[in-house]
Write a protein that holds these residues in place. Structure first.
Motif, PDB file in Angstrom:
ATOM      1  N   ILE A  26       0.863  -1.179   0.000  1.00 53.94           N
ATOM      2  CA  ILE A  26       0.000   0.000   0.000  1.00 53.94           C
ATOM      3  C   ILE A  26       0.900   1.230   0.000  1.00 53.94           C
ATOM      4  CG2 ILE A  26      -2.047  -1.119   0.947  1.00 53.94           C
ATOM      5  CD1 ILE A  26      -1.374   0.050   3.683  1.00 53.94           C
ATOM      6  N   HIS A  27       0.442   2.269  -0.710  1.00 51.43           N
ATOM      7  CA  HIS A  27       1.266   3.452  -0.984  1.00 51.43           C
ATOM      8  C   HIS A  27       0.505   4.730  -0.653  1.00 51.43           C
ATOM      9  CE1 HIS A  27       3.411   0.850  -3.979  1.00 51.43           C
ATOM     10  NE2 HIS A  27       2.204   0.344  -4.086  1.00 51.43           N
ATOM     11  N   LYS A  28       1.256   5.735  -0.265  1.00 46.65           N
ATOM     12  CA  LYS A  28       0.686   7.071  -0.083  1.00 46.65           C
ATOM     13  C   LYS A  28       1.795   8.093  -0.262  1.00 46.65           C
ATOM     14  CE  LYS A  28      -1.948   9.920   3.101  1.00 46.65           C
ATOM     15  NZ  LYS A  28      -3.190   9.778   3.833  1.00 46.65           N
ATOM     16  N   ASN A  29       1.464   9.222  -0.893  1.00 48.09           N
ATOM     17  CA  ASN A  29       2.378  10.360  -0.996  1.00 48.09           C
ATOM     18  C   ASN A  29       1.779  11.508  -0.216  1.00 48.09           C
ATOM     19  OD1 ASN A  29       4.428   9.300  -2.730  1.00 48.09           O
ATOM     20  ND2 ASN A  29       2.930   9.372  -4.374  1.00 48.09           N
ATOM     21  N   ILE A  30       2.614  12.161   0.572  1.00 50.74           N
ATOM     22  CA  ILE A  30       2.157  13.268   1.401  1.00 50.74           C
ATOM     23  C   ILE A  30       2.957  14.510   1.030  1.00 50.74           C
ATOM     24  CG2 ILE A  30       1.820  14.090   3.754  1.00 50.74           C
ATOM     25  CD1 ILE A  30       2.078  11.118   4.626  1.00 50.74           C
ATOM     26  N   SER A  31       2.252  15.628   0.866  1.00 51.66           N
ATOM     27  CA  SER A  31       2.894  16.909   0.574  1.00 51.66           C
ATOM     28  C   SER A  31       2.997  17.738   1.846  1.00 51.66           C
ATOM     29  CB  SER A  31       2.085  17.688  -0.463  1.00 51.66           C
ATOM     30  OG  SER A  31       2.057  16.992  -1.679  1.00 51.66           O
ATOM     31  N   PHE A  32       4.074  18.475   1.952  1.00 51.09           N
ATOM     32  CA  PHE A  32       4.324  19.340   3.099  1.00 51.09           C
ATOM     33  C   PHE A  32       4.634  20.749   2.609  1.00 51.09           C
ATOM     34  CE2 PHE A  32       5.210  15.046   4.450  1.00 51.09           C
ATOM     35  CZ  PHE A  32       4.602  14.999   5.696  1.00 51.09           C
ATOM     36  N   TRP A  62      11.495  16.909  -2.276  1.00 47.36           N
ATOM     37  CA  TRP A  62      11.242  18.310  -1.966  1.00 47.36           C
ATOM     38  C   TRP A  62       9.779  18.472  -1.574  1.00 47.36           C
ATOM     39  CZ3 TRP A  62      13.502  22.338  -0.333  1.00 47.36           C
ATOM     40  CH2 TRP A  62      12.875  23.583  -0.402  1.00 47.36           C
ATOM     41  N   CYS A  63       9.540  18.691  -0.279  1.00 54.44           N
ATOM     42  CA  CYS A  63       8.205  18.901   0.290  1.00 54.44           C
ATOM     43  C   CYS A  63       7.271  17.709   0.055  1.00 54.44           C
ATOM     44  CB  CYS A  63       7.576  20.185  -0.242  1.00 54.44           C
ATOM     45  SG  CYS A  63       8.529  21.663   0.131  1.00 54.44           S
ATOM     46  N   GLN A  64       7.830  16.528  -0.137  1.00 49.66           N
ATOM     47  CA  GLN A  64       7.047  15.309  -0.375  1.00 49.66           C
ATOM     48  C   GLN A  64       7.684  14.130   0.355  1.00 49.66           C
ATOM     49  OE1 GLN A  64       4.774  14.179  -3.225  1.00 49.66           O
ATOM     50  NE2 GLN A  64       4.053  16.261  -3.483  1.00 49.66           N
ATOM     51  N   VAL A  65       6.834  13.271   0.895  1.00 47.57           N
ATOM     52  CA  VAL A  65       7.296  12.008   1.460  1.00 47.57           C
ATOM     53  C   VAL A  65       6.417  10.911   0.884  1.00 47.57           C
ATOM     54  CG1 VAL A  65       7.571  10.630   3.559  1.00 47.57           C
ATOM     55  CG2 VAL A  65       8.148  13.072   3.594  1.00 47.57           C
ATOM     56  N   GLY A  66       7.050   9.917   0.296  1.00 48.57           N
ATOM     57  CA  GLY A  66       6.347   8.743  -0.203  1.00 48.57           C
ATOM     58  C   GLY A  66       6.464   7.626   0.819  1.00 48.57           C
ATOM     59  N   ILE A  67       5.351   6.943   1.070  1.00 46.22           N
ATOM     60  CA  ILE A  67       5.319   5.877   2.063  1.00 46.22           C
ATOM     61  C   ILE A  67       4.825   4.599   1.389  1.00 46.22           C
ATOM     62  CG2 ILE A  67       4.322   5.109   4.254  1.00 46.22           C
ATOM     63  CD1 ILE A  67       3.808   8.119   4.841  1.00 46.22           C
ATOM     64  N   VAL A  68       5.535   3.510   1.632  1.00 45.31           N
ATOM     65  CA  VAL A  68       5.141   2.197   1.138  1.00 45.31           C
ATOM     66  C   VAL A  68       5.118   1.253   2.329  1.00 45.31           C
ATOM     67  CG1 VAL A  68       5.731   0.267  -0.368  1.00 45.31           C
ATOM     68  CG2 VAL A  68       6.178   2.617  -1.116  1.00 45.31           C
ATOM     69  N   LEU A  69       3.985   0.572   2.495  1.00 39.59           N
ATOM     70  CA  LEU A  69       3.840  -0.397   3.580  1.00 39.59           C
ATOM     71  C   LEU A  69       3.590  -1.783   3.011  1.00 39.59           C
ATOM     72  CD1 LEU A  69       1.526   1.682   5.937  1.00 39.59           C
ATOM     73  CD2 LEU A  69       3.858   0.951   6.454  1.00 39.59           C
TER      74      LEU A  69
END
Length: 94
Positions: A26-32, A62-69
């Protein structure tokens, strides 16, 4: 912990924010707003991941974190992955 079926994963993701499922992960990208906001988030997440003994794969940009679980041991998505996704969503909402 047993692997979840595609149906179980899809049902669970319907109650989470902006997560997707592919390749047994499962994946999600978060912007900061700033790069350092993303780094602060990663540092907080790393502490929780260590406590829960479930470690996401992270990509920092840059202002992004990608998360993979995924369960590296099981080779797919488990309840523990979904639990961590909920924790991450709650962190973002704070």
């Amino acid at each position: 912990m047993a692997l979840l079926s595609n149906k179980e994963i899809s049902l669970a993701l319907s109650s989470l924010d902006d997560w997707s499922f592919s390749n047994n992960k499962i994946h999600k990208n978060i912007s900061f707003n700033t790069y350092m906001d993303g780094i602060s988030f990663v540092n907080q997440l790393a502490k929780i991941a260590e406590e829960k003994n479930h470690h996401p794969d992270l990509t920092i940009g840059w202002c992004q974190v990608g998360i993979v679980l995924t369960s590296h041991d099981q080779g797919g998505v488990t309840d523990q992955c979904l639990s961590m996704a909920k924790i991450i969503d709650n962190m973002i909402d704070e």
